[in-house]
Design a protein around this motif. Structure first.
Motif, PDB file in Angstrom:
ATOM      1  N   GLY A   1       1.893  15.689 -10.521  1.00  0.00           N
ATOM      2  CA  GLY A   1       0.535  16.162 -10.297  1.00  0.00           C
ATOM      3  C   GLY A   1      -0.488  15.514 -11.203  1.00  0.00           C
ATOM      4  N   ARG A   2      -0.135  14.374 -11.850  1.00  0.00           N
ATOM      5  CA  ARG A   2      -1.114  13.725 -12.717  1.00  0.00           C
ATOM      6  C   ARG A   2      -2.285  13.200 -11.893  1.00  0.00           C
ATOM      7  N   ALA A   3      -3.427  13.147 -12.545  1.00  0.00           N
ATOM      8  CA  ALA A   3      -4.649  12.739 -11.867  1.00  0.00           C
ATOM      9  C   ALA A   3      -4.868  11.245 -12.028  1.00  0.00           C
ATOM     10  N   GLU A   4      -5.745  10.712 -11.194  1.00  0.00           N
ATOM     11  CA  GLU A   4      -6.067   9.295 -11.293  1.00  0.00           C
ATOM     12  C   GLU A   4      -6.664   9.001 -12.666  1.00  0.00           C
ATOM     13  N   GLY A   5      -6.161   7.954 -13.295  1.00  0.00           N
ATOM     14  CA  GLY A   5      -6.642   7.605 -14.622  1.00  0.00           C
ATOM     15  C   GLY A   5      -5.788   8.143 -15.750  1.00  0.00           C
ATOM     16  N   ASP A   6      -4.872   9.094 -15.462  1.00  0.00           N
ATOM     17  CA  ASP A   6      -4.021   9.636 -16.521  1.00  0.00           C
ATOM     18  C   ASP A   6      -3.076   8.574 -17.077  1.00  0.00           C
ATOM     19  N   ASN A   7      -2.732   7.593 -16.237  1.00  0.00           N
ATOM     20  CA  ASN A   7      -1.821   6.535 -16.692  1.00  0.00           C
ATOM     21  C   ASN A   7      -2.553   5.197 -16.628  1.00  0.00           C
ATOM     22  N   PRO A   8      -3.211   4.801 -17.712  1.00  0.00           N
ATOM     23  CA  PRO A   8      -4.049   3.601 -17.659  1.00  0.00           C
ATOM     24  C   PRO A   8      -3.283   2.289 -17.633  1.00  0.00           C
ATOM     25  N   ARG A   9      -2.000   2.296 -18.041  1.00  0.00           N
ATOM     26  CA  ARG A   9      -1.175   1.092 -18.030  1.00  0.00           C
ATOM     27  C   ARG A   9       0.156   1.391 -17.372  1.00  0.00           C
TER      28      ARG A   9
ATOM     29  N   ASP B   1       0.853  -1.188   0.000  1.00  0.00           N
ATOM     30  CA  ASP B   1       0.000   0.000   0.000  1.00  0.00           C
ATOM     31  C   ASP B   1       0.888   1.236   0.000  1.00  0.00           C
ATOM     32  N   LEU B   2       1.378   1.576  -1.199  1.00  0.00           N
ATOM     33  CA  LEU B   2       2.329   2.681  -1.303  1.00  0.00           C
ATOM     34  C   LEU B   2       1.668   3.979  -1.722  1.00  0.00           C
ATOM     35  N   PHE B   3       0.410   3.964  -2.085  1.00  0.00           N
ATOM     36  CA  PHE B   3      -0.211   5.136  -2.677  1.00  0.00           C
ATOM     37  C   PHE B   3      -1.207   5.763  -1.726  1.00  0.00           C
ATOM     38  N   THR B   4      -1.221   7.045  -1.723  1.00  0.00           N
ATOM     39  CA  THR B   4      -2.201   7.771  -0.937  1.00  0.00           C
ATOM     40  C   THR B   4      -3.527   7.760  -1.672  1.00  0.00           C
ATOM     41  N   PRO B   5      -4.656   7.918  -0.979  1.00  0.00           N
ATOM     42  CA  PRO B   5      -5.967   7.893  -1.641  1.00  0.00           C
ATOM     43  C   PRO B   5      -6.051   8.926  -2.752  1.00  0.00           C
ATOM     44  N   GLY B   6      -6.619   8.508  -3.872  1.00  0.00           N
ATOM     45  CA  GLY B   6      -6.795   9.425  -4.999  1.00  0.00           C
ATOM     46  C   GLY B   6      -5.634   9.456  -5.960  1.00  0.00           C
ATOM     47  N   ALA B   7      -4.503   8.824  -5.628  1.00  0.00           N
ATOM     48  CA  ALA B   7      -3.339   8.831  -6.510  1.00  0.00           C
ATOM     49  C   ALA B   7      -3.527   7.783  -7.609  1.00  0.00           C
ATOM     50  N   PRO B   8      -2.881   7.960  -8.758  1.00  0.00           N
ATOM     51  CA  PRO B   8      -3.026   6.963  -9.823  1.00  0.00           C
ATOM     52  C   PRO B   8      -2.434   5.630  -9.400  1.00  0.00           C
ATOM     53  N   HIS B   9      -3.115   4.520  -9.720  1.00  0.00           N
ATOM     54  CA  HIS B   9      -2.673   3.211  -9.252  1.00  0.00           C
ATOM     55  C   HIS B   9      -1.882   2.452 -10.287  1.00  0.00           C
TER      56      HIS B   9
ATOM     57  N   ALA C   1       4.556  -7.712 -21.763  1.00  0.00           N
ATOM     58  CA  ALA C   1       3.099  -7.693 -21.891  1.00  0.00           C
ATOM     59  C   ALA C   1       2.498  -6.841 -20.778  1.00  0.00           C
ATOM     60  N   ASP C   2       1.378  -6.199 -21.065  1.00  0.00           N
ATOM     61  CA  ASP C   2       0.595  -5.416 -20.089  1.00  0.00           C
ATOM     62  C   ASP C   2       1.330  -4.193 -19.570  1.00  0.00           C
ATOM     63  N   THR C   3       2.417  -3.803 -20.215  1.00  0.00           N
ATOM     64  CA  THR C   3       3.114  -2.567 -19.846  1.00  0.00           C
ATOM     65  C   THR C   3       3.511  -1.824 -21.111  1.00  0.00           C
ATOM     66  N   ASP C   4       3.801  -0.548 -20.951  1.00  0.00           N
ATOM     67  CA  ASP C   4       4.330   0.263 -22.036  1.00  0.00           C
ATOM     68  C   ASP C   4       5.738   0.704 -21.681  1.00  0.00           C
ATOM     69  N   ALA C   5       6.541   1.001 -22.683  1.00  0.00           N
ATOM     70  CA  ALA C   5       7.910   1.467 -22.456  1.00  0.00           C
ATOM     71  C   ALA C   5       8.174   2.680 -23.339  1.00  0.00           C
ATOM     72  N   LEU C   6       8.757   3.696 -22.748  1.00  0.00           N
ATOM     73  CA  LEU C   6       9.060   4.945 -23.443  1.00  0.00           C
ATOM     74  C   LEU C   6      10.547   5.222 -23.327  1.00  0.00           C
ATOM     75  N   LEU C   7      11.170   5.604 -24.440  1.00  0.00           N
ATOM     76  CA  LEU C   7      12.584   5.969 -24.446  1.00  0.00           C
ATOM     77  C   LEU C   7      12.696   7.483 -24.546  1.00  0.00           C
ATOM     78  N   LEU C   8      13.393   8.106 -23.596  1.00  0.00           N
ATOM     79  CA  LEU C   8      13.605   9.547 -23.596  1.00  0.00           C
ATOM     80  C   LEU C   8      15.091   9.823 -23.707  1.00  0.00           C
ATOM     81  N   ILE C   9      15.510  10.281 -24.881  1.00  0.00           N
ATOM     82  CA  ILE C   9      16.875  10.745 -25.068  1.00  0.00           C
ATOM     83  C   ILE C   9      16.805  12.116 -25.713  1.00  0.00           C
TER      84      ILE C   9
END
Length: 1001
Positions: A369-377, A306-314, A339-347
Motif C-alpha cells: 500500500g505504499r504511495a507514489e514517491g515512497d520509494n525514490p530509488r 507497462d507493468l504498473f497501474t496508474p498512481g503506483a510507485p514507478h 549504481a543507482d540502486t539500493d540494497a537491503l539485507l533482512l535477516i
C-alpha cells in the motif's frame, strides 16, 4: 456501591470499530468470526485462509469479543484477557505487531478524545473496566513483544487484569508456558507460566511451521483442564492455528463466496504471478541470483514494460529470498555495490534497536500500500525465511531459491501482495546438483521442483531476436495455484517436513513444574517446541564498551577490581532485550572459538546444530539479573544473557548491524538507547571507554566530534580528579557538558532529558561515573529481598495493602469467594517474617533503634552494593535467608492467624512461595543465629513470638508433599496462577507505595 454502567456494544458494531481503527470495512469472514464468538460458539478449530486475506484481524475479533463480555458477571466471562499471536520467525517487520500498536493507540486516544468514534470510546471503557484501573493508571490495552531473555524485563506480566496483545516467537512463549522461560530466573518462571496457562488465547500464525508447538500447547490445554485437577479451571488456555498452507482441518473457518466476491479480496486472489523455473549448479548460485535480480529490475522499468497501474510507485522493489543466511549475505554484498540502486539485507539475527531503525527507514519503501514517491530509488531486498510470515511487504518482482511448496506460497504472498499491479515478474532458481537431503527441508525441495515441472506451462516457441531463451513457468497467484493443485495434487513430500513433538506426559509436567530448585535432570523445552531434532535454544548476546580486555582482546579475568567495576556498571545500567541479539548456542560457541568457517544455516528457530561444537574459545560474561561472572563457552546455557566487548565485532555495519561472525569492526554500544526506550530512563555513562565510544554513532564531522569528545574528557578528568574540591553536582555537570559544541546528537538528547527530568550522579569503579534520570525503580517480576530496599514502608500497612490488592484482583477475575478470601489472607500475612529482629536491623541500616516501628521496606539504596552488604553483616541476617519461611513459621506457631482460612494449606503455601522459592524445596541456609532467636512483637494487635529456625528446608518438613498435593488440587498451571495473583498484588502495592513516597505507619 455499584459500578457505573458500561456503554452499549454489540456484534453489529464490529464493522464500525474496524473502520475507525484500520480505515477499511472487515472482510465477510472477519465479521462472521466475530459473530460466531459473540453468540457463544467459540473459536473454530482453525483459520484456514490464504495469504493477504487478513488473518491478523483475528486479534481484532478476539479483542472485540473481550470488550463485549466485559458487561457479563466476572465469573461468566470466557473471552481471554491475554491474546497472544505466536509466529516462528523473528523479523520485526511484523504486520501483527504494527496492527496491535495501531489498535492500542486508537483506543488510548478514544479514552481522552470526546470527538473519537463512539464505538472506540465504548470498547476503551469496557476494557478499562476489565483492567479495574482508573484512567491514566496504565494503558487501556497493553501491547508487548517478547524479544527474549533479559532477566527482570517483564513489563507485560505486571497485572493479571490488564487486557493484553502479546506478540512472541515459539521459543519465547513456549518456554514460559513450560515453566522454563528462556532468560528468566527460576523464581520468575512460575509467574509467567501461571499467567500464560490461564485466561490466555494463543493464535498460532503459520501453524504448519510449528507443528510440535501446536501439539504441545494442546497437551498443556488438556493438563490444565478439569480432568487433571480436583477444582475446575475458570478460563483454560486456548489455541487456534492460523495458516494458508495447513492440512485440511475439520471445523476450520474458510473463505466464503461473499469473501471471494469482495472486490479488494478478489483482486488479491486473482492476481497473476507467473514464475519462470530456472536451474543452475551450486557454484553458480550467487551469480545466478545476482544476475536474475538485475534482469527482474530491468523488466520492472516502466520504459521496458507497462507493468504498473496508474498512481503506483514507478521505482520497483525487487525481492530476493534465499534459504541460507550466508547466501543472503553474499548476494547482498554484490547488489549493494550497484549504481543507482539500493540494497537491503533482512535477516532475523539483528538487535531489535538496530532492526527497528533499519525497518523504520526502509519500510515505507517496501510496505504494502505504499504511495507514489515512497520509494525514490530502485531497491533490492535480500532476505531469508524471515519474510515468509508476518511481514507486510510488497515486492514488484520476486526471485526466490527453490523451496518446499508451502514456503514458496508464503514467499509469493509478498509479490504484488494487494493485487494492484497489472504484472509481477518472478523466477525460481533451483540448484540441480544440491544435496537431495537438505539440512532444513529434507527432500521437499527436490520433490516440489519435480512437481512444478509437471504442472508448468511450457515456454513460447518463438522469441524475438536477441532475447534470452524463455523458461517454463508456473503461476503462483492464489487462485491459479489452487486450480493447479486441484488438477494435480502435490504429494506430501513437496511440503516442509512436519516435525512431531514427543508426547508430553504427566511425569514431564511434574518435572517442568519444579522450578525452585529445578531437578538435576530437567527436560529440555526445545524438544516440545521444535521436535526431537531441534538444536538447543538460543542465548541473548549484548555488546558493552566497558568490558576490560587484554592485549589479545580477551576479557580480563585476573583483575577482580576491573570485573567489580563491570558488575557495578551493569547494575547501574542493566542489560535490556532491545540491545540483545538472539543466537543459537552452537553459533555463539563457534564465534567465541574464532572458527575460520561457520555455516550459519537457515534463519529459523530450532534448526539442527552441528555435531561437533568447538571446544576451546574465549570466555564470556554471564549476567543473571543481579550479578555477572566470567564463564567458559561450555558453561553457556539456553536463555543466558551474555556480555561481550564491543571490540570483538560480530555485526556488519554495511548491513544495518546485522549478525556477521566474520565482521571485525567495533560494534555500537546501545545501552543508553535501550534504557531510554525500554525503561523510559535517560542514562549517560561517563567512563573513559564509553566517551570514546561516542564516535561510532556520531552524525557530525569526525574532526568536530573528536574535538568535542576531547573537551568532554578534559572537563570530566578535572571534575573527578583527586585534586577536585568535591564531586560535581549532577545538574551542574549536565550544564557543563551541554555547553560543549559538537557532541553527537544522541548524547545531546540524553543530556537534555537529564536536565529536564532531574539527574543524580552515581559513581562506580575507578573512573566510572553515570548520570541517571531520577525515576522510581520499577518493581521486578522476579524480585527478591532487594525489593525491600526502596522507600520506608511500615510492615502492617504494607501487608494490609497487599491483602486488599490480592482480594481486588481475585474479585475482578471472578474467582470463587473462598479463593478471594484465602488470597487476601495470604496477602495480609505474607511479610510477617520480616519482623525477625535481624531483618529489621538490616532494613534500618544495620541497627534498629529502640522502639522503632516494624518495617516492610527501608530507605536503603539497592544499587549501593557495598552499603547493603555491610548493613546485612552488621544486622547478623544470614545471606540467602528467606523472610517468607519465617512468615510460614509464624502462621504455624499462631493458628489464630489462619482461623478464617478456607484452605489452610493453600494460604501457608502462597505465603511461602511469594518470591518464587519453595517449588518444591526451600533453600538450605547456614543460619547459626536461629538457635538463639527468640523475639516477641505485636502485629495487627496480636502478640506474636518468633523463636528458633523454621525447619522448612528439611526433607521431613512436608513442604514438598504440600506442593504436590496442592498441584493435584488446583492443577500445575492453576496453582502457579494463584501464586502469581499474590505476587503481582505485592508488586502492585509496592509500586503504589513508591508513587506515594512511602509511609511509616
Amino acid at each position: 456501591m455499584n459500578a457505573p454502567a458500561l456503554p452499549a456494544l454489540s456484534a453489529a458494531d464490529f464493522a464500525d470499530y474496524f473502520r475507525a481503527v484500520h480505515g477499511d470495512s472487515p472482510f465477510p469472514w472477519q465479521q462472521a468470526l466475530l459473530e460466531r464468538l459473540a453468540c457463544g460458539a467459540g473459536w473454530p478449530a482453525a483459520l484456514d485462509l490464504p495469504t493477504a486475506a487478513g488473518k491478523t484481524a483475528a486479534l481484532d475479533a478476539a479483542l472485540f469479543h473481550l470488550a463485549l463480555e466485559a458487561s457479563l458477571p466476572r465469573e461468566a466471562r470466557r473471552a481471554p484477557l491475554r491474546i497472544a499471536l505466536v509466529v516462528d520467525r523473528r523479523l520485526v517487520v511484523d504486520g501483527a505487531c504494527e496492527r496491535a500498536r495501531r489498535i492500542a493507540a486508537a483506543l488510548q486516544q478514544a479514552e481522552c478524545d470526546t470527538a473519537a468514534a463512539p464505538v472506540l470510546q465504548a470498547v476503551a471503557a469496557r476494557l478499562r473496566a476489565l483492567a479495574a484501573s482508573a484512567r491514566g493508571d496504565g494503558p487501556v490495552l497493553a501491547v508487548e513483544r517478547l524479544r527474549g531473555g533479559v532477566p527482570r524485563e517483564n513489563a507485560w506480566a505486571e497485572s493479571p487484569l490488564q487486557p493484553l496483545l502479546l506478540l512472541a516467537t515459539v521459543d519465547q512463549l513456549g518456554s514460559r508456558l513450560l515453566f522454563r522461560g528462556y532468560g528468566l530466573s527460576e523464581y520468575a518462571q512460575p509467574l509467567h507460566a501461571g499467567l500464560l496457562g490461564e485466561d490466555t488465547l494463543i493464535l498460532l500464525d503459520e501453524a504448519h511451521l510449528s507443528q510440535p508447538f501446536l501439539d504441545t500447547v494442546r497437551a498443556v490445554g488438556r493438563y490444565a483442564g478439569g480432568d487433571w485437577r480436583q477444582t475446575p479451571p475458570l478460563r483454560p488456555l486456548q489455541i487456534v492455528p492460523l495458516s494458508a498452507t495447513q492440512q485440511h482441518v475439520a471445523g476450520a473457518l474458510l473463505l466464503s463466496a461473499a469473501d471471494r466476491d469482495t472486490p479488494v479480496l478478489a483482486r488479491r486472489l486473482r492476481a497473476a504471478k507467473p514464475a519462470e523455473l530456472l536451474e543452475c549448479k551450486a557454484e553458480q548460485l550467487i551469480e545466478r541470483l545476482t544476475d536474475g535480480a538485475r534482469r527482474l529490475l530491468a523488466q520492472c522499468t516502466p520504459a521496458a514494460h507497462d507493468l504498473f497501474t496508474p498512481g503506483a510507485p514507478h521505482e520497483p522493489v525487487i525481492g530476493i529470498v534465499v534459504n541460507r543466511i550466508a547466501t543472503a549475505r553474499a548476494v547482498h554484498a554484490r547488489l549493494r555495490a550497484e549504481a543507482d540502486t539500493d540494497a537491503l539485507l533482512l535477516i532475523g539475527r539483528m538487535r531489535p534497536l538496530d532492526r527497528e531503525a533499519l525497518i523504520a527507514q526502509a519500510l515505507p519503501r517496501m510496505r504494502a500500500g505504499r504511495a507514489e514517491g515512497d520509494n525514490p530509488r530502485a531497491l533490492y531486498v535480500v532476505a531469508t525465511q524471515t519474510v515468509e510470515v508476518g511481514a507486510d511487504l510488497d515486492f514488484d518482482a520476486l526471485l526466490t531459491q527453490s523451496a518446499p511448496l508451502d514456503a514458496l506460497r508464503q514467499r509469493f504472498g509478498r509479490l504484488n501482495r494487494l493485487g494492484t499491479r497489472a504484472g509481477a515478474p518472478a523466477a525460481i532458481v533451483h540448484v540441480r546438483d544440491a544435496d537431495k537431503d537438505d539440512p532444513v527441508y529434507g527432500g521437499a525441495i527436490t520433490a516440489c521442483w519435480q512437481w512444478l515441472g509437471t504442472v508448468a506451462v511450457p515456454p513460447p516457441k518463438k522469441r524475438g531476436r536477441g532475447q534470452p531463451a524463455a523458461a517454463a513457468s508456473v503461476d503462483f497467484g492464489i487462485d491459479a495455484l489452487d486450480a493447479r493443485l486441484r488438477e494435480s495434487a502435490a504429494a506430501d513430500t513437496c511440503f516442509s517436513p512436519r516435525r512431531q513433538a514427543p508426547v508430553l506426559l504427566p511425569m514431564h509436567v511434574d518435572l517442568l513444574a519444579r522450578t525452585s530448585p529445578p531437578p538435576a535432570l530437567s527436560p529440555e523445552p526445545a524438544l516440545w517446541l521444535h521436535g526431537p531434532q531441534a538444536a538447543p535454544a538460543e542465548v541473548q548476546l549484548i555488546w558493552r564498551a566497558e568490558l576490560p580486555t587484554d592485549v589479545d582482546g580477551a576479557i580480563e579475568d585476573d583483575d577482580e577490581r576491573a570485573l567489580d567495576t563491570v558488575r557495578a556498571a551493569l547494575t547501574a545500567l542493566p542489560p535490556s532485550s532491545l540491545e540483545a541479539l538472539s543466537l543459537p548456542i552452537w553459533q555463539l560457541r563457534a564465534w567465541l572459538a574464532q572458527a575460520e568457517t561457520l555455516d550459519e544455516g537457515a534463519d529459523i528457530e530450532g534448526e539442527r546444530a552441528p555435531d561437533e561444537p568447538p571446544q576451546r574459545s574465549r570466555a564470556v560474561l554471564r549476567w543473571d539479573g543481579s550479578d555477572a561472572r566470567l564463564i567458559s563457552s561450555a558453561q553457556i546455557r539456553p536463555g543466558d544473557t551474555l556480555i561481550v566487548p564491543t571490540r570483538w565485532g560480530g555485526l556488519d555495519a554495511q548491513a544495518g548491524w546485522a549478525w556477521n561472525p566474520a565482521a571485525r569492526s567495533e560494534v555500537p554500544d546501545r545501552a543508553e538507547a535501550a534504557s531510554a526506550i525500554g525503561r523510559q530512563r535517560a542514562v549517560l555513562r561517563l567512563s573513559a571507554a564509553c566517551i570514546e565510544h561516542w564516535r561510532l554513532d556520531a552524525g557530525a564531522a569526525p574532526a568536530t566530534v573528536n574535538e568535542a569528545i576531547a573537551a568532554a574528557r578534559q572537563q570530566l578528568d578535572a571534575l573527578f580528579s583527586d585534586a577536585a574540591d568535591a564531586p560535581p553536582e549532577a545538574g551542574a555537570l549536565c550544564a557543563t557538558l551541554q555547553a560543549i559544541d559538537g557532541l553527537p546528537a544522541a548524547v545531546q538528547a540524553t543530556l537534555a532529558a537529564l536536565a529536564q527530568h532531574g539527574a543524580r550522579l552515581l559513581r562506580y569503579g575507578r573512573d566510572g561515573r553515570a548520570l541517571i534520570q531520577q525515576r522510581p525503580a520499577r518493581v521486578a517480576a522476579d524480585d527478591g529481598d532487594e525489593s525491600s530496599l526502596t522507600l520506608r514502608v511500615g510492615l502492617e500497612a504494607h501487608c494490609r495493602g497487599v491483602g486488599a490488592q490480592a482480594r481486588a484482583f481475585a474479585r475482578a477475575l471472578g474467582l470463587p469467594p473462598a479463593l478471594v478470601d484465602d488470597l487476601g489472607l495470604a496477602g495480609d500475612s505474607h511479610d510477617l517474617g520480616k519482623a525477625d529482629p535481624r531483618f529489621q536491623a538490616w532494613l534500618y541500616g544495620g541497627t534498629r533503634p529502640a522502639g522503632a516501628a516494624l518495617l516492610a521496606k527501608s530507605g536503603l539504596d539497592a544499587r549501593d552494593r557495598f552499603a547493603l552488604t555491610l548493613a546485612r553483616a552488621q544486622a547478623g541476617y544470614p545471606r540467602g535467608a528467606r523472610h517468607e519461611c519465617a512468615s510460614v513459621q509464624l502462621l504455624r506457631a499462631h493458628p489464630q492467624l489462619l482461623a478464617t482460612a478456607h484452605d489452610t494449606e493453600l494460604v501457608e503455601y502462597l505465603v511461602g512461595t511469594h518470591h518464587g522459592r519453595g517449588r518444591p524445596f526451600m533453600p538450605l541456609v547456614d543460619d547459626a543465629g536461629a538457635a538463639t532467636l527468640d523475639a516477641r512483637f505485636s502485629v495487627f494487635g496480636q502478640p506474636l513470638r518468633l523463636r528458633g529456625g523454621h525447619g522448612l528446608q528439611r526433607l521431613d518438613a512436608g513442604w514438598a508433599e504440600r506442593f504436590a498435593s496442592l498441584q493435584r488440587r488446583y492443577g500445575w498451571w492453576g496453582l502457579a496462577y494463584l501464586e502469581t495473583l499474590l505476587r503481582l498484588a505485592d508488586h502492585r502495592r509496592s509500586a503504589e507505595e513508591q508513587r506515594q513516597g512511602g509511609n511509616d505507619a
